[in-house]
Motif scaffolding. Structure first.
Motif, short mmCIF file in Angstrom:
data_model
loop_
_atom_site.label_atom_id
_atom_site.label_comp_id
_atom_site.label_asym_id
_atom_site.label_seq_id
_atom_site.Cartn_x
_atom_site.Cartn_y
_atom_site.Cartn_z
N VAL A 158 7.44 -0.95 -8.25
CA VAL A 158 6.68 -1.50 -9.38
C VAL A 158 7.18 -2.90 -9.73
CG1 VAL A 158 6.22 -1.22 -11.86
CG2 VAL A 158 5.98 0.73 -10.32
N GLY A 159 8.50 -3.09 -9.77
CA GLY A 159 9.08 -4.39 -10.06
C GLY A 159 8.72 -5.42 -8.99
N LEU A 160 8.79 -5.00 -7.73
CA LEU A 160 8.45 -5.90 -6.63
C LEU A 160 6.99 -6.32 -6.69
CD1 LEU A 160 9.06 -7.35 -3.95
CD2 LEU A 160 8.56 -5.18 -2.79
N VAL A 161 6.10 -5.37 -6.92
CA VAL A 161 4.68 -5.70 -7.01
C VAL A 161 4.42 -6.66 -8.16
CG1 VAL A 161 2.38 -4.74 -7.50
CG2 VAL A 161 3.88 -3.61 -5.84
N GLY A 162 5.03 -6.41 -9.32
CA GLY A 162 4.87 -7.30 -10.47
C GLY A 162 5.36 -8.71 -10.16
N THR A 163 6.51 -8.81 -9.49
CA THR A 163 7.06 -10.11 -9.12
C THR A 163 6.14 -10.83 -8.14
OG1 THR A 163 9.34 -9.39 -9.49
CG2 THR A 163 9.03 -11.26 -8.02
N LEU A 164 5.61 -10.10 -7.16
CA LEU A 164 4.73 -10.72 -6.17
C LEU A 164 3.39 -11.14 -6.77
CD1 LEU A 164 5.48 -8.52 -3.02
CD2 LEU A 164 6.31 -10.82 -3.53
#
Length: 140
Positions: free
Chosen positions: A69-75
């Motif tokens: 979830v954090g990675l998707v938000g960052t991307l």
């Protein structure tokens, strides 16, 4: 070609396009940077002190779903920014903060708060630290 500030007698790690940032590090004149360059270039027998520190116990990272979830938000934020990269001085500032953070798992180079790779996230102009230690630059 080697930079004029190179601390390495032989072939320096900064001589390739991918690692030319090492020349900027050498020009700053910080002994810790110069030691890292010597080690990365194969001239130093031991690793810099900060790399030798062993974790006191196995690190605990966020759950896999929280990391995704954090990675998707960052991307998504990075895509919305036009895939802009942070300027070199900002990347170095962010990385310096990460390297001094007690939440960094040094052997893996990952943050135990969010699971990010500290070799990648500081490069993204729109990225921020979940602990509020650094973030995207404010409006100019």
């Amino acid at each position: 070609m080697k930079c004029s500030s190179c601390p390495v007698a032989g072939a320096c790690v900064g001589q390739t396009a991918e690692t030319s940032f090492a020349c900027g590090m050498a020009e700053r004149g910080l002994e810790s940077d110069r030691n890292w360059i010597r080690h990365a270039s194969g001239e130093a027998e031991t690793q810099p002190a900060e790399v030798l520190e062993a974790p006191s116990s196995a690190p605990e990272f966020p759950t896999l779903i929280d990391q995704v979830v954090g990675l998707v938000g960052t991307l998504v934020s990075w895509a919305r920014s036009g895939f802009s990269l942070a300027p070199g001085i900002e990347r170095r500032r962010r990385l310096t903060i990460c390297l001094a953070c007690p939440l960094l798992d040094r052997p893996s180079g990952r943050c135990t708060a969010c699971g990010c790779l500290t070799a990648v996230k500081p490069w993204l102009a729109s990225a921020d630290c979940p602990q509020g230690r650094w973030g995207p630059p404010g409006p100019s």
